[in-house]
Design an enzyme around this catalytic site. Structure first.
Site, PDB file in Angstrom:
ATOM      1  N   ASN A  46       0.830  -1.209   0.000  1.00  0.00           N
ATOM      2  CA  ASN A  46       0.000   0.000   0.000  1.00  0.00           C
ATOM      3  C   ASN A  46       0.864   1.258   0.000  1.00  0.00           C
ATOM      4  O   ASN A  46       0.571   2.239   0.677  1.00  0.00           O
ATOM      5  CB  ASN A  46      -1.004   0.005   1.170  1.00  0.00           C
ATOM      6  CG  ASN A  46      -0.351  -0.009   2.543  1.00  0.00           C
ATOM      7  OD1 ASN A  46       0.830  -0.320   2.686  1.00  0.00           O
ATOM      8  ND2 ASN A  46      -1.113   0.322   3.567  1.00  0.00           N
ATOM      9  N   ALA A 101      -2.573  10.426   1.244  1.00  0.00           N
ATOM     10  CA  ALA A 101      -3.851   9.971   1.806  1.00  0.00           C
ATOM     11  C   ALA A 101      -3.629   9.302   3.153  1.00  0.00           C
ATOM     12  O   ALA A 101      -2.854   8.359   3.262  1.00  0.00           O
ATOM     13  CB  ALA A 101      -4.528   9.004   0.846  1.00  0.00           C
ATOM     14  N   ASP A 154      -9.505   3.387   6.268  1.00  0.00           N
ATOM     15  CA  ASP A 154      -8.413   2.404   6.223  1.00  0.00           C
ATOM     16  C   ASP A 154      -8.961   0.984   6.273  1.00  0.00           C
ATOM     17  O   ASP A 154      -8.586   0.124   5.469  1.00  0.00           O
ATOM     18  CB  ASP A 154      -7.466   2.619   7.405  1.00  0.00           C
ATOM     19  CG  ASP A 154      -6.317   3.550   7.075  1.00  0.00           C
ATOM     20  OD1 ASP A 154      -5.746   3.417   5.981  1.00  0.00           O
ATOM     21  OD2 ASP A 154      -5.981   4.408   7.903  1.00  0.00           O
ATOM     22  N   GLY A 174     -30.712   9.256   6.806  1.00  0.00           N
ATOM     23  CA  GLY A 174     -31.704   9.698   5.833  1.00  0.00           C
ATOM     24  C   GLY A 174     -32.927  10.316   6.474  1.00  0.00           C
ATOM     25  O   GLY A 174     -33.902  10.631   5.788  1.00  0.00           O
TER      26      GLY A 174
END
Length: 400
Positions: free
Chosen positions: A97, A139, A170, A233
């Protein structure tokens, strides 16, 4: 006696070049499914191990690196690269990564390594991916939460936005990376060929915003940016955290039957036909009144008492627990998802096992993470065939 089934990934060898959370979590899941995971670190240790002197990173490193073999390798040295290539030639999976382009600049990119081993699954994860306009942006989880919209929807509507407590970008990427590698291994069983898989933190998080995105679609510019502990929502009521005598409890009553059960428990069956409360749409329209009604009752009881009473009538509910309560969770300990382990560096600690349970295959015993370079001799000596004298010379040369 019937033989004990092998762990699902027994016989799979994984080279783990990843660091901190997302890659190491993916390879942790592989290790706990039975894969042989060889963690390759620079001489100073990967970033999370080297954060241990700040007081908070030693346990996270132990949590994500159980059941891995740990070696040190200088990938800036030609002989270090050569050793990695030997490992890759014998491996099934490589996970990294790093920022996009780092492995290519080292001459260890996917194309180079898959030339050595066409069956190799090369898995990579980054913030934004190896293509696109954000490719070179740095990032970390906080940055990704901001870019992905997580921070904008987290917090109270009349307060500044806040980040989510857990490192969800992550770990979401780590779970997706595990899934991508497993899918590629399944494909290899059919074709005999490995492939390159890529997962980004940005892509992994988007779907988790489903409730908020649904509200954006339905209401357009009128959508409130934050809903606190209410439904993202604003489509369910009650759905909130309610004060109790000793903390808080969360209650989610998505159906009319749930709310009628709540009314029975709190002694307000007289409100079952009240037009403010007898349908979900009505309760949503009178959210503040619903919340006030519930909190007038919850505030008289302890959080566990509230949870026990509502769970007894199948209403989704839970006490808001402190982390000190969570690490002792009796359900997770009984199932083996959490285990007390005597760690050589940390003492007696609670460590997680994999969330994935494979029926018929016993859990792989949890082995604590080991010291930096602890398996150099086993991997470079026993596995790759280097003699003791060669290992000493490699160490003097700064390769291992």
């Amino acid at each position: 006696m019937p033989s004990v089934p092998a762990a699902p990934l027994s016989g799979i060898t994984v080279i783990d070049l990843s660091h901190v959370y997302n890659g190491p979590y993916a390879t942790f899941l592989m290790a706990m499914a039975g894969a042989t995971v060889i963690k390759v670190e620079p001489h100073g240790g990967e970033h999370l191990r080297s954060r241990g002197d700040m007081g908070g990173a030693a346990l996270p490193f132990a949590m994500l690196n159980s059941n891995k073999r740990c070696v040190t390798l200088n990938l800036k040295a030609e002989r270090g690269k050569a050793l990695l290539r030997e490992m890759v030639a014998r491996a099934d999976v490589l996970v990294e990564n790093f920022a996009p382009g780092v492995m290519d600049r080292l001459g260890l990119g996917a194309a180079d390594l898959r030339t050595l081993n066409p069956r190799l699954i090369y898995g990579s994860s980054s913030g934004y991916g190896k293509s696109g306009p954000y490719r070179d942006y740095p990032a970390m989880d906080l940055v990704m939460q901001a870019m992905c919209g997580v921070i904008s929807v987290t917090g109270q509507p009349d307060q500044p936005p806040v980040k989510a407590g857990p490192a969800l970008c992550d770990f979401s990427a780590g779970v997706h990376l595990y899934g991508a590698v497993m899918t590629a291994l399944f494909q290899r069983e059919r074709t005999g060929e490995g492939c390159v898989v890529e997962v980004t933190m940005q892509d992994s998080v988007y779907a988790s915003l489903a409730s908020n995105l649904g509200m954006l679609h339905a209401r357009g510019g009128a959508v409130p940016p934050r809903t606190g502990n209410r439904h993202g929502g604003l489509g369910i009521s009650p759905y909130n955290a309610y004060a109790t005598r000793d903390g808080h409890v969360v209650i989610n009553a998505p159906g009319d039957a749930h709310f009628r059960a709540i009314l029975d428990v709190i002694g307000r069956a007289d409100l079952k036909d009240d037009p403010r409360f007898n349908t979900r749409a009505a309760r949503v329209a009178h959210m503040q009144e619903v919340d006030a009604l519930l909190e007038a009752w919850t505030s008289l009881h302890t959080k566990q008492d509230v949870a026990d009473r509502l769970l007894a009538v199948s209403v989704p509910c839970a006490p808001v627990r402190e982390l000190s309560e969570v690490v002792r969770d009796r359900n997770m300990h009984e199932r083996g998802s959490l285990q007390w382990v005597d760690h050589p560096g940390l003492g007696r600690v609670v460590l997680p096992h994999s969330p994935m349970v494979f029926e018929g295959s016993p859990r792989v015993p949890l082995q604590p993470s080991v010291a930096l370079g602890a398996d150099n001799e086993a991997v470079f000596g026993t596995w790759l065939g280097r003699s003791d004298a060669e290992l000493e010379e490699l160490s003097r040369a700064g390769v291992i």
